[in-house]
Design a protein around this motif. Structure first.
Motif, mmCIF file in Angstrom:
data_model
loop_
_atom_site.group_PDB
_atom_site.id
_atom_site.type_symbol
_atom_site.label_atom_id
_atom_site.label_comp_id
_atom_site.label_asym_id
_atom_site.label_seq_id
_atom_site.Cartn_x
_atom_site.Cartn_y
_atom_site.Cartn_z
ATOM 1 N N ILE A 146 4.296 -4.117 41.109
ATOM 2 C CA ILE A 146 4.038 -3.161 40.841
ATOM 3 C C ILE A 146 3.486 -2.991 38.728
ATOM 4 O O ILE A 146 2.821 -3.596 38.418
ATOM 5 N N GLU A 147 4.605 -3.400 38.703
ATOM 6 C CA GLU A 147 4.893 -3.383 37.952
ATOM 7 C C GLU A 147 4.949 -4.124 36.787
ATOM 8 O O GLU A 147 3.947 -4.631 35.314
ATOM 9 N N TRP A 148 5.528 -5.720 37.314
ATOM 10 C CA TRP A 148 4.880 -6.726 36.564
ATOM 11 C C TRP A 148 3.349 -7.745 36.755
ATOM 12 O O TRP A 148 3.354 -8.447 35.772
ATOM 13 N N HIS A 149 2.703 -7.345 37.452
ATOM 14 C CA HIS A 149 1.235 -7.202 37.915
ATOM 15 C C HIS A 149 0.664 -6.466 36.788
ATOM 16 O O HIS A 149 -0.239 -6.960 35.912
ATOM 17 N N ARG A 150 1.040 -5.270 36.513
ATOM 18 C CA ARG A 150 0.602 -4.278 35.517
ATOM 19 C C ARG A 150 1.021 -4.981 34.260
ATOM 20 O O ARG A 150 -0.700 -5.463 33.009
ATOM 21 N N ALA A 151 1.704 -5.962 33.718
ATOM 22 C CA ALA A 151 1.801 -7.115 33.146
ATOM 23 C C ALA A 151 1.121 -7.617 32.415
ATOM 24 O O ALA A 151 0.534 -7.713 31.456
ATOM 25 N N TYR A 152 1.316 -8.075 33.640
ATOM 26 C CA TYR A 152 -0.026 -9.847 33.480
ATOM 27 C C TYR A 152 -1.011 -9.105 33.548
ATOM 28 O O TYR A 152 -1.731 -9.907 32.449
ATOM 29 N N LEU A 153 -1.778 -8.240 33.727
ATOM 30 C CA LEU A 153 -3.237 -7.833 33.582
ATOM 31 C C LEU A 153 -3.440 -7.459 32.362
ATOM 32 O O LEU A 153 -4.229 -7.786 31.680
ATOM 33 N N HIS B 29 -13.858 -19.666 22.102
ATOM 34 C CA HIS B 29 -12.672 -18.694 22.370
ATOM 35 C C HIS B 29 -11.956 -18.529 23.583
ATOM 36 O O HIS B 29 -10.929 -17.613 23.840
ATOM 37 N N ALA B 30 -13.149 -18.562 25.135
ATOM 38 C CA ALA B 30 -12.445 -19.192 26.165
ATOM 39 C C ALA B 30 -11.401 -19.608 26.022
ATOM 40 O O ALA B 30 -9.540 -19.894 26.860
ATOM 41 N N VAL B 31 -10.926 -20.933 24.865
ATOM 42 C CA VAL B 31 -9.757 -22.355 25.806
ATOM 43 C C VAL B 31 -9.355 -20.964 24.049
ATOM 44 O O VAL B 31 -8.038 -21.589 24.475
ATOM 45 N N LYS B 32 -9.119 -20.667 23.460
ATOM 46 C CA LYS B 32 -8.553 -19.846 22.249
ATOM 47 C C LYS B 32 -7.805 -18.640 23.614
ATOM 48 O O LYS B 32 -5.997 -18.705 23.800
ATOM 49 N N ALA B 33 -8.246 -18.268 24.157
ATOM 50 C CA ALA B 33 -7.645 -17.091 25.226
ATOM 51 C C ALA B 33 -7.113 -17.559 26.397
ATOM 52 O O ALA B 33 -5.519 -16.901 26.450
ATOM 53 N N ALA B 34 -7.208 -18.759 26.700
ATOM 54 C CA ALA B 34 -6.535 -19.595 28.174
ATOM 55 C C ALA B 34 -5.123 -19.954 27.250
ATOM 56 O O ALA B 34 -3.982 -19.374 28.139
ATOM 57 N N MET B 35 -5.422 -20.770 25.695
ATOM 58 C CA MET B 35 -3.989 -20.795 25.357
ATOM 59 C C MET B 35 -3.103 -19.323 25.009
ATOM 60 O O MET B 35 -1.391 -19.566 24.876
ATOM 61 N N ALA B 36 -3.810 -18.632 24.841
ATOM 62 C CA ALA B 36 -2.711 -17.414 24.340
ATOM 63 C C ALA B 36 -1.966 -16.900 25.563
ATOM 64 O O ALA B 36 -1.059 -16.142 25.649
ATOM 65 N N MET B 37 -2.677 -17.293 26.282
ATOM 66 C CA MET B 37 -2.430 -16.490 28.099
ATOM 67 C C MET B 37 -1.178 -17.713 28.073
ATOM 68 O O MET B 37 0.055 -17.024 28.931
ATOM 69 N N THR B 38 -1.488 -18.492 28.632
ATOM 70 C CA THR B 38 -0.373 -19.478 28.135
ATOM 71 C C THR B 38 0.837 -19.663 27.483
ATOM 72 O O THR B 38 2.371 -19.621 27.661
ATOM 73 N N ASN B 39 0.953 -18.937 27.088
ATOM 74 C CA ASN B 39 2.174 -18.673 25.115
ATOM 75 C C ASN B 39 2.512 -17.798 26.167
ATOM 76 O O ASN B 39 3.470 -17.428 25.948
ATOM 77 N N ARG B 40 1.397 -16.801 26.461
ATOM 78 C CA ARG B 40 2.823 -15.063 26.688
ATOM 79 C C ARG B 40 3.330 -15.293 28.402
ATOM 80 O O ARG B 40 4.354 -14.112 27.693
ATOM 81 N N TRP B 41 2.227 -16.493 28.457
ATOM 82 C CA TRP B 41 2.783 -15.772 30.130
ATOM 83 C C TRP B 41 4.729 -16.730 29.934
ATOM 84 O O TRP B 41 5.201 -16.011 30.461
ATOM 85 N N ALA B 42 4.960 -17.571 29.252
ATOM 86 C CA ALA B 42 6.113 -17.924 29.327
ATOM 87 C C ALA B 42 7.318 -16.669 29.281
ATOM 88 O O ALA B 42 8.492 -16.938 29.853
ATOM 89 N N THR B 43 6.658 -15.974 28.474
ATOM 90 C CA THR B 43 8.020 -14.722 28.447
ATOM 91 C C THR B 43 8.074 -14.589 29.267
ATOM 92 O O THR B 43 9.164 -13.101 29.758
ATOM 93 N N LEU B 44 6.375 -14.102 30.012
ATOM 94 C CA LEU B 44 6.335 -12.499 31.204
ATOM 95 C C LEU B 44 7.675 -13.287 32.128
ATOM 96 O O LEU B 44 8.157 -12.975 32.611
ATOM 97 N N THR B 45 7.621 -14.412 32.290
ATOM 98 C CA THR B 45 8.030 -15.365 33.055
ATOM 99 C C THR B 45 9.314 -15.170 32.995
ATOM 100 O O THR B 45 10.208 -15.181 33.841
ATOM 101 N N ALA B 46 9.927 -15.194 31.593
ATOM 102 C CA ALA B 46 11.946 -15.252 31.360
ATOM 103 C C ALA B 46 11.792 -14.066 31.918
ATOM 104 O O ALA B 46 12.950 -14.249 32.308
ATOM 105 N N GLU B 47 11.293 -13.307 32.063
ATOM 106 C CA GLU B 47 11.349 -11.311 31.703
ATOM 107 C C GLU B 47 11.778 -12.010 33.285
ATOM 108 O O GLU B 47 12.722 -11.033 33.994
ATOM 109 N N GLN B 48 10.613 -12.526 34.378
ATOM 110 C CA GLN B 48 10.847 -12.110 35.808
ATOM 111 C C GLN B 48 12.235 -13.118 35.989
ATOM 112 O O GLN B 48 12.517 -13.040 37.238
ATOM 113 N N ARG B 49 12.625 -14.395 35.626
ATOM 114 C CA ARG B 49 13.632 -15.053 35.987
ATOM 115 C C ARG B 49 14.714 -14.362 35.626
ATOM 116 O O ARG B 49 15.535 -14.144 36.211
#
Length: 124
Positions: free
Chosen positions: A1-8, A46-66
């Motif tokens: 649940i904590e990870w899901h909260r971090a993702y959202l 702005h939508a594309v910019k947000a998507a690119m920001a998400m993919t960049n921040r996603w890398a950090t989140l998934t590294a923590e999950q690994r």
């Protein structure tokens, strides 16, 4: 649940800092809108910019999950631009603000095709 909260939280931050709004959360799916209900100049940009920001921040989140011993996770973003109808939809006893239109189906199809067919996290 904590990870899901971090993702959202990450999605919300990326979207709102790029002039969008989070409309719905359905499990791990998030419907984000630009240009609704207020006009937004260069909404697609702005939508594309947000998507690119998400993919960049996603890398950090998934590294923590690994590091926590969880499996590899992926992000998929589909962006479609078209005219939609927005407002309060529902029954006499339950209404929600949302959008309807073909752009939603196009965005879902792009999101599904992004990783599975083309191997990319964002497809416009």
């Amino acid at each position: 649940i904590e990870w899901h909260r971090a993702y959202l939280t990450m999605v919300q931050d990326c979207v709102t800092s790029n002039k969008g709004m989070v409309d719905k959360v359905l499990g791990d799916r998030v419907l984000c809108l630009w240009n609704v209900p207020k006009r937004c100049a260069r909404a697609e940009y702005h939508a594309v910019k947000a998507a690119m920001a998400m993919t960049n921040r996603w890398a950090t989140l998934t590294a923590e999950q690994r590091q926590a011993g969880c499996g590899e996770l992926s992000i998929r973003v589909g962006i479609a631009s078209s005219v939609v109808t927005f407002g309060n939809f529902g029954s006499d006893t339950m209404k929600v603000f949302t959008v309807v239109g073909e752009a939603l189906e196009h965005a879902v199809a792009l999101q599904r095709a992004g990783c599975k067919t083309h191997g990319v996290p964002v497809l416009v």
